[in-house]
Enzyme design. Structure first.
Site, short mmCIF file in Angstrom:
data_model
loop_
_atom_site.label_atom_id
_atom_site.label_comp_id
_atom_site.label_asym_id
_atom_site.label_seq_id
_atom_site.Cartn_x
_atom_site.Cartn_y
_atom_site.Cartn_z
N CYS A 11 9.05 -7.47 -4.97
CA CYS A 11 8.64 -7.43 -6.29
C CYS A 11 9.73 -7.09 -7.25
CB CYS A 11 7.49 -6.44 -6.66
SG CYS A 11 7.96 -4.67 -6.34
N GLY B 48 -2.79 -5.37 0.51
CA GLY B 48 -1.69 -5.20 1.18
C GLY B 48 -1.19 -3.76 0.96
N ILE C 49 -1.03 -1.89 -2.28
CA ILE C 49 -2.38 -1.40 -2.77
C ILE C 49 -2.56 -0.50 -1.77
CG2 ILE C 49 -4.97 -2.30 -2.71
CD1 ILE C 49 -3.39 -3.18 -5.17
#
EC number: 1.2.1.70
Length: 419
Positions: A51, A190, A193
């Site tokens: 990310c 995932g 989370i």
């Protein structure tokens, strides 16, 4: 052998641009094959995509940085000039230093975080599966793992760090007086989370629900936290039930739109909603941030929270950088040595050819009944003559400068005293 890196990260590129170059793990193999096919020399290649960063590492006879950048820009649907403005390109020792710093958590938004190490290992496995990992990149990443291990075991680089998940809990605590009265929805199932759910569950919220495209994966995660599982398709109709929403999926398009949030707020009678979008590309439409009763945070918004404890760890950073520097020197020495491998192989092949020829001659003489001592003497002289022939020829060269160079080299290689 050249090593080069091209990348963008949270310090060089905004979230929406990073989203154009985000690759899910199952996309890495075909992407690497496409990259290598676009370059003239089929270099070794690996792709790291998280990310906060997308980075390409390559190794080959000559660096192809411009071609790599043009290919990545085309893949992301942007101009090469735009990508060049927001990216970094590094070669050889600088590329190695960057890889070691990334693996050690020194280049992360969360200083000293360990999640990046697992992400790099996944990238290495994908490169292996794609047939794109050779000796040089394999050494680079194996050494980066060793450096990261030493950094974490020898320094306090990760001490008192605040993870993205912990930062989300901290922000939620600033909005809600009592997290024990909050209903939380997690979108996705995932690793990120799972980390967030672990941190929020520790605050004993009123209810936890997990929405996921795959009910099976959602149920596995929900069982750990006593959470309800719901289908992703049901999310728009049930969004109003939750005070907090944390989303992180691999979707290439937003899955929570402005209209859905507006309808949820209306049904909530304008009670505020806390939303965290940890996905890249975004899971929640950016327009949602403008809504008066929504507190939406992205990965970039969390940066100031997770960096609060970094100033106190500058001594650990200095220690870690020293470990990285030592690792870079060791790796570059290995790369330099690799340049001699073809010559070493040729030298061994030539010596084997001479040995085989003299051995065959000796066997023929022995088969004829020649004296063993005489055969061994002839064998040793034959090998000696073959090994010294080139040196003797150079010493007899007509060019004075050539003879002097040969003389110095021969004295160095052949006349050294035994130690």
């Amino acid at each position: 052998m050249a090593v080069w890196t091209l990348g963008i990260n949270h310090t060089t590129a905004p979230l929406d641009l990073r989203g154009r170059f985000a690759f899910a793990l199952d996309q890495v193999e075909p992407t690497l094959r496409a990259l290598r096919g676009s370059l003239s020399r089929q270099p070794e290649a690996a792709l790291i995509s998280t990310c906060n960063r997308t980075e390409i590492y390559c190794a080959g006879e000559k660096p192809e940085l411009e071609h790599t950048l043009d290919w990545l820009a085309q893949t992301g649907g942007v101009s090469s000039s735009l990508l060049r403005t927001h990216s970094y390109t590094l070669q050889d020792d600088l590329a190695a230093r960057h890889a070691f710093r990334v693996a050690s958590g020194l280049d992360s938004m969360v200083l000293g975080e360990t999640q990046i190490l697992g992400q790099i290992k996944n990238a290495v496995r994908a490169a292996e599966a794609a047939g794109a990992l050779g000796n040089t990149l394999s050494q680079l990443f194996q050494r980066s793992f060793a450096v990261a291990k030493e950094v974490r075991s020898s320094t306090e680089i990760g001490a008192h760090s605040i993870s993205m998940a912990a930062a989300a809990v901290r922000l939620a605590g600033q909005l809600f007086e009592d997290l024990g009265q909050v209903k939380i929805l997690f979108v996705g199932a995932g690793e990120m989370i799972e980390l967030c759910a672990t941190h929020f569950a520790a605050k004993s919220p009123k209810a936890i629900a997990i929405a996921n495209r795959s009910l099976e994966n959602g149920e596995k995660l929900a069982s750990r936290f006593g959470a309800e599982v719901m289908r992703l398709a049901d999310l728009p109709d049930r969004l109003h039930e939750f005070d907090a929403v944390v989303s992180c999926t691999a979707s290439t398009l937003p899955i929570i739109g402005l209209g859905a949030v507006e309808r949820a707020l209306k049904r909530r009678k304008r009670r505020p909603m806390f939303m965290v979008d940890l996905a890249v590309p975004r899971d929640i439409e950016i327009e949602v941030k403008a809504l008066e009763d929504v507190y939406l945070y992205t990965v970039d918004d969390l940066a100031s929270v997770v960096q609060t404890a970094q100033a106190s760890r500058q001594a650990a950073v200095a220690q870690a950088e020293a470990i990285v520097d030592a690792g870079v020197l060791s790796f570059m020495h290995w790369v330099d040595q690799r340049g001699s491998v073809p010559l070493i192989q040729q030298l061994n092949a030539q010596a084997d050819e001479w040995r085989a020829a003299e051995l065959a001659r000796a066997r023929k003489l022995l088969a004829k009944g020649e004296d063993v001592e005489a055969v061994l003497e002839a064998l040793s002289k034959g090998l000696t003559q073959k090994m010294l022939h080139g040196a003797m020829t150079e010493l007899r060269a007509s060019d004075t400068a050539a003879r002097e160079r040969a003389s110095a080299a021969i004295q160095h290689f052949f006349l050294r005293k035994e130690r």
